[in-house]
Design an enzyme around this catalytic site. Structure first.
Site, short mmCIF file in Angstrom:
data_model
loop_
_atom_site.label_atom_id
_atom_site.label_comp_id
_atom_site.label_asym_id
_atom_site.label_seq_id
_atom_site.Cartn_x
_atom_site.Cartn_y
_atom_site.Cartn_z
N GLU A 199 0.85 -1.19 0.00
CA GLU A 199 0.00 0.00 0.00
C GLU A 199 0.88 1.23 0.00
O GLU A 199 2.01 1.21 0.52
CB GLU A 199 -0.89 -0.03 1.26
CG GLU A 199 -1.82 1.17 1.36
CD GLU A 199 -2.95 0.98 2.36
OE1 GLU A 199 -2.89 0.03 3.17
OE2 GLU A 199 -3.89 1.80 2.33
N ASN B 149 -12.28 -1.58 -1.18
CA ASN B 149 -11.55 -2.07 -0.01
C ASN B 149 -12.30 -1.63 1.24
O ASN B 149 -12.60 -0.44 1.40
CB ASN B 149 -10.13 -1.48 0.02
CG ASN B 149 -9.41 -1.78 1.33
OD1 ASN B 149 -8.98 -2.90 1.57
ND2 ASN B 149 -9.32 -0.79 2.21
N GLU B 150 -12.60 -2.57 2.11
CA GLU B 150 -13.27 -2.26 3.37
C GLU B 150 -14.35 -1.20 3.14
O GLU B 150 -14.39 -0.17 3.81
CB GLU B 150 -12.25 -1.83 4.43
CG GLU B 150 -11.25 -2.93 4.72
CD GLU B 150 -10.38 -2.71 5.96
OE1 GLU B 150 -10.45 -1.63 6.58
OE2 GLU B 150 -9.63 -3.63 6.31
N GLU C 58 -6.03 -9.30 3.67
CA GLU C 58 -5.26 -8.52 4.66
C GLU C 58 -5.22 -9.33 5.94
O GLU C 58 -6.28 -9.58 6.54
CB GLU C 58 -5.86 -7.14 4.91
CG GLU C 58 -5.58 -6.14 3.81
CD GLU C 58 -6.02 -4.73 4.13
OE1 GLU C 58 -5.94 -4.32 5.30
OE2 GLU C 58 -6.45 -4.04 3.18
O1 AHR Z 1 -3.06 -2.43 6.20
C1 AHR Z 1 -3.44 -1.22 6.79
C2 AHR Z 1 -4.91 -0.91 6.61
O2 AHR Z 1 -5.68 -1.85 7.31
C3 AHR Z 1 -5.46 -0.99 5.21
O3 AHR Z 1 -5.24 0.16 4.49
C4 AHR Z 1 -6.93 -1.17 5.45
O4 AHR Z 1 -7.56 -1.87 4.40
C5 AHR Z 1 -6.98 -1.92 6.76
O5 AHR Z 1 -7.88 -1.38 7.63
#
Ligand code: AHR
Length: 583
Positions: free
Chosen positions: A108, A253-254, A388
């Protein structure tokens, strides 16, 4: 073998393969006869884990307690000085293939995950190829990274791909992670160059939160078309006439949190739109090797997450030709408590045991969501992608808290092995996983500081597990024993086995106990074992780390493993991870 026979003799309910561990996961609450606190204080043998790891079934908890007690009597022969553990392996009983994508990575735009960790720029004095660190690439090649998820994370839902192409890059902000400047010098072409150098596939997460379906569709056209469109010409002008291959597409994402705080129904309509319009045009990905679409999935086990999985899977069951998905993502970090307060170094056995207990909850979480997925997808067409996972500790002192900088110790190596084993046991559903994150962030493989680089204990676990990539899971039965510290009770050992495409057998055995060695005796049936070799990862302390000054504190070492009369015997050091190859 014997344990299996005992277990098979008991009535079985229908659930996929599992670790039988009612006590640790507190599902004893559902027992007809809940163990009293007195019973819980009984010697470990009464509540030891009896792991039956195959495609068999889930024992009713009450049956289990009886089975465990009977099996314990036959399987444990305590030895002086070291605990004896018997395993049995049936080589002809093949399970699912362990998808190599469970060894995936996540990068990231966060702290020094990209800038400094991967990208140093072509003018850097740090040896690089087109701006990408040579040392980092070489290390990653050695662990055969199957796929890399990029550009986030929360960052993905604020990422606008046009900022990251061409000669003049927009300078933007990274409000999620420290509010720092995002130079956008590492964009689409640099990421694709990086994964090509590493030999991995691209897992690209598109912006659903603050982007549009059109923006994502155009990004995909830019990357993949061979037709002479304006976007294709722009890609060629930017140095890449050939289309890129995008193996995996993350749709948001999330989205229930940093990705836009959406309700399951709102996200579902977004998913359908993105799934429909964000197309991959690469001619080589039309029939075979099609791009797989991964939808946002749960982030825990609470009702809001089960409702999320339920909503998406129910809709998918009735999906029409116009949309589809191939995977549902799941995020689960080992935190201990939120906000992250456990330290990544300078801790003792208490914190060691607590974190490992917390990480083992991954199994129950996967089971919970797999069960919902099974309802709507009994053929397991949709993969669960744990994209993740890993340890998330308090940031190291004197670092930007938004950079998520932590050390990586032997505890993390054991944590990684336990999770990889859980994924392997769920191989029929879990077909992708991405540890967070690859370099310099959270549970990293690699830590860099300017020109310096060090490989972490977690890196070495991934290296030791390379033979499990794409291998066929084999059932292993064993009595795990018990390791206790204060009020934390854990299995003493954990193990998985697999057969690779060359017919070699591979076993991994983790000894969680930091104070007790283990003597293993493994009966291998259905396999003509002639010889064995083994490698162990351990260190003097549970919080031992590798540093730039002392990079070889936690590194794998060869150990002896013997085959005699079809049996494998070996010694496991306390707090160790051992991979054994049998031929
Ligand atoms: O990995 C860090 C963060 O954790 C990511 O950006 C997010 O998707 C998660 O909450």
């Amino acid at each position: 073998m014997f344990a299996e026979k005992i277990l098979m003799a008991f009535p079985l309910a229908y659930k996929p393969e599992f670790i039988v561990d009612c006590w640790r996961h507190e599902i004893c609450d559902d027992f007809e006869e809940k163990p009293s606190s007195k019973e819980r204080a009984l010697p470990g043998c009464c509540f030891d884990l009896l792991r039956v790891v195959s495609h068999q079934a889930w024992l009713s908890p009450c049956t289990l307690v009886v089975a465990v007690a009977v099996a314990s009597a036959f399987l444990t022969v305590p030895a002086m000085g070291a605990e004896k553990v018997e395993l049995s392996l049936e080589a002809s009983k093949a399970g699912a293939q362990i998808d190599r994508n469970i060894f995936g990575q996540f990068v990231e735009h966060l702290g020094h995950g990209v800038y400094g960790g991967i990208w140093v720029g072509p003018d850097s004095t740090i040896p690089n190829t087109r701006g990408i660190r040579n040392d980092v690439v070489a290390a990653l090649k050695a662990i055969k990274v199957p796929n890399v998820r990029w550009p986030g994370g929360c960052f993905a839902d604020e990422y606008h791909w046009r900022n990251g192409i061409g000669q003049q890059r927009a300078v933007t902000l990274n409000p999620n992670w420290g509010g720092v400047i995002e130079p956008n010098t590492f964009g689409t072409h640099e990421f694709m160059d990086f994964i090509e150098q590493v030999g991995a596939e691209a897992y690209v997460s598109v912006n659903v939160g603050s982007g549009t379906p059109r923006e994502a569709a155009e990004w995909m056209e830019y990357m993949t078309t061979v037709q002479p469109t304006t976007l294709e010409k722009e890609r060629a002008a930017n140095g890449h006439p050939a289309p890129y291959k995008v193996g995996y597409l993350g749709i948001g994402n999330e989205s229930w949190d940093c990705g836009g705080n959406m309700t399951p129904d709102y996200y579902l309509s977004q998913l359908k739109i993105y799934s429909r319009f964000v197309r991959n045009f690469n001619p080589t990905q039309q029939d075979k090797q099609q791009m797989l679409k991964i939808a946002v999935g749960p982030g825990g086990g609470e009702p809001r997450w089960t409702e999320w999985t339920e909503t998406i899977m129910k809709a998918w069951q009735q999906h029409t030709w116009s949309w589809d998905m191939n995977g549902l993502s799941m995020h689960s970090y080992t935190v201990g408590k939120w906000p992250p307060a456990f330290t990544s170094v300078g801790f003792g056995e208490k914190e060691y045991a607590e974190i490992l207990k917390s990480t083992l909850e991954m199994d129950e979480l996967i089971a919970k969501h797999s069960a919902i997925m099974d309802e709507y997808d009994p053929q397991k067409k949709v993969a669960l992608a744990v994209d993740e996972w890993g340890a998330w500790y308090a940031p190291l002192p004197n670092t930007n808290p938004g950079f998520l900088v932590q050390q990586n110790s032997l505890r993390d190596a054991i944590l990684a092995a336990l999770n990889l084993n859980i994924f392997a046991r769920h191989a029929d559903r879990v077909r992708m996983a991405n540890i967070a994150q690859m370099v310099n962030v959270l549970q990293a493989m690699i830590i860099t500081d300017k020109e310096k680089m060090v490989l972490t204990p977690t890196y070495y676990v991934f290296k030791m597990y390379v033979p499990f990539q794409g291998a066929t899971f084999l059932p292993v039965a064993f009595k795990a024993g018990t390791y206790r510290h204060d009020d934390v009770t854990l299995p003493r050992v954990d193990a998985i086995a697999a057969k690779d495409t060359n017919g070699k057998l591979w076993l991994e055995i983790t000894n969680l106990d930091p104070g007790q060695a283990v003597e293993v005796e493994a009966t291998l049936t259905g396999f003509q074992a002639k010889s064995a070799t083994a490698e162990t990862l351990t260190a003097p302390k549970v919080d031992s780390v590798n540093t730039f000054e002392a990079p070889d504190i936690v590194v794998p070492k060869s150990v002896s493993a013997k085959i005699e009369g079809g049996k494998l015997t070996l010694h496991l050091d306390p707090k160790s991870i051992t991979v054994i190859s049998v031929q």
